[in-house]
Enzyme design. Structure first.
Site, short mmCIF file in Angstrom:
data_model
loop_
_atom_site.label_atom_id
_atom_site.label_comp_id
_atom_site.label_asym_id
_atom_site.label_seq_id
_atom_site.Cartn_x
_atom_site.Cartn_y
_atom_site.Cartn_z
N LYS A 153 85.90 -7.63 31.80
CA LYS A 153 84.77 -8.04 30.95
C LYS A 153 83.81 -6.86 30.74
O LYS A 153 84.21 -5.82 30.25
CB LYS A 153 84.08 -9.26 31.56
CG LYS A 153 85.03 -10.33 32.11
CD LYS A 153 85.88 -10.95 31.02
CE LYS A 153 86.85 -11.94 31.65
NZ LYS A 153 87.91 -12.35 30.76
N ASP A 199 81.46 -14.33 42.72
CA ASP A 199 82.05 -13.77 41.50
C ASP A 199 80.89 -13.25 40.66
O ASP A 199 80.10 -14.02 40.12
CB ASP A 199 82.85 -14.85 40.76
CG ASP A 199 83.56 -14.29 39.52
OD1 ASP A 199 83.08 -13.28 38.96
OD2 ASP A 199 84.57 -14.88 39.10
N ARG A 230 102.23 1.92 45.81
CA ARG A 230 101.75 0.54 45.98
C ARG A 230 100.68 0.48 47.08
O ARG A 230 99.91 -0.47 47.14
CB ARG A 230 102.92 -0.41 46.29
CG ARG A 230 102.48 -1.86 46.41
CD ARG A 230 103.60 -2.90 46.18
NE ARG A 230 104.88 -2.50 46.68
CZ ARG A 230 105.25 -2.50 47.98
NH1 ARG A 230 104.40 -2.91 48.90
NH2 ARG A 230 106.45 -2.10 48.34
#
Ligand SMILES: Cc1ncc(COP(=O)(O)O)c(C=O)c1O
Length: 359
Positions: free
Chosen positions: A186, A161, A39
């Site tokens: 994307k 972004d 993690r």
């Protein structure tokens, strides 16, 4: 092509496979090895982060999805009494996060349309400015350098972004932003088969904060997805070039045939001059409106090469009537079209045929 790959070694693969581990062997002291528990860190993330970092010219932290990356910046940075300036018209996930988690915990949120003056004008007193340019789905473009200058003068940090342009289309950190965030789901991944996100920064303290957040929140990428994304990055430039050219060809074909054709490379598009200055590639998206929801659905149904699906940026063209979600302020007949890597004449034939069938 080469960033993040291990040095050549006889008998070893060119791209090492994904490391599937929870704990790693760790004899003795806690810092005896670079990897202790997965993690915190994983060699497959390390390679991927080196590759995205080379594209951004920065230190990159990978996350489980674009939303996990966005949450890391917004939730790690903002405390009660802080002021966030964010886009009113970008990806709706930002507004949900802001409404449900930031406003509720006492952050003062100012939502403004994606336009250079609107953002620059709202920066006074802000703690963080969250910009999405081009914005999804309207494709409005703001001038990152001008917004960053206004925000920094006001003492605010700036996050962009950069999902639509990708770092090969524009590099927000070169234009003055402090954070460049990506939904790698994307165009970066590009094959519609994974979800991942990333945030890139040039300040070591900001990188440390993002890493700590990732460990605490557990918003970690799966090693297999991280490996698949790294593999996909080798073809990003080829895909982006073809997809950007196809998107512009579709936009030019539709301009004059339909109202409201949106593409950052078209004259008269909001922010077209900023786009021409700051973007090397415009990305795969085109927006346009048919006169009604019914005609838009008929158009989508008549397309043969273009899948009706949400998301964007894949090698296969996709399109959807964005109004079906009820989350964006767009006309009912508005279509978000994501150009893939098909042959341009095939794609234009398909669009022309579907358009004739629908009106
Ligand atoms: C511009 C933009 N940012 C962020 C996201 C969220 O990314 P993800 O779906 O990988 O969580 C999306 C998803 O559509 C997006 O379009």
């Amino acid at each position: 092509m080469h960033a993040g790959l291990d040095p050549a070694a006889p008998g070893e693969p060119l791209l090492a496979g994904p490391v599937l581990a929870a704990p790693y062997h760790l004899p003795g002291p806690a810092d005896a090895a670079p990897y202790a528990y997965a993690r915190d860190a994983n060699p497959t993330w390390t390679r991927l982060e080196a590759a995205i970092g080379a594209l951004e010219g920065a230190e990159t932290v990978a996350f489980a999805s674009g939303m996990a990356a966005m949450s890391a910046v917004l939730l790690e940075r903002l405390a009660p009494g802080d002021v966030l300036v964010a886009c009113a018209d970008g990806y709706p996930g930002v507004r949900y996060l802001v409404d449900e988690h930031l406003t509720a915990r006492g952050v003062d949120v100012r939502l403004v349309p994606t336009a250079t003056d609107a953002f620059a004008g709202a920066a006074e007193g802000a703690t963080l400015v969250w910009l999405e340019t081009p914005a999804n789905p309207g494709l409005e473009v703001a001038d990152i350098a001008a917004v960053a200058a206004a925000a920094h003068a006001a003492g605010a940090l700036v996050a962009v972004d950069n999902t639509l342009a990708t770092p090969l289309g524009q590099r927000p950190l070169d234009l003055g932003a402090d954070f460049s965030m990506l939904s790698a789901t994307k165009t970066l991944g590009g094959h519609s088969d994974l979800l991942l996100g990333a945030v890139s920064v040039r300040d070591a303290g900001l990188a440390e904060g993002l890493r700590r957040w990732r460990t605490r929140a557990g918003a970690i990428p799966g090693p297999f997805e991280a490996w698949l994304l790294h593999r996909s990055l080798a073809t990003l430039e080829l895909r982006l070039e073809r997809q950007s050219d196809n998107a512009l060809a579709v936009a030019r074909f539709l301009q004059g045939r339909l109202d409201d054709v949106r593409h950052p490379g078209l004259d008269g598009h909001p922010g077209a001059s900023a786009a021409a200055r700051q973007m090397r590639r415009f990305g795969p998206l085109v927006g346009f409106s048919l006169p009604s929801a019914e005609q838009a659905q008929a158009f989508l149904g008549a397309l043969e090469l273009v899948a009706e699906a949400t998301s964007f940026g894949g090698v296969h063209s996709t399109a959807e009537r964005r109004g079906r979600w009820g989350t964006d302020a767009v006309p009912e007949g508005f279509i978000r079209f994501s150009a893939g890597c098909e042959d341009a004449p095939d794609l234009l034939d398909d669009v022309e045929r579907a358009l004739e069938a629908s009106i």
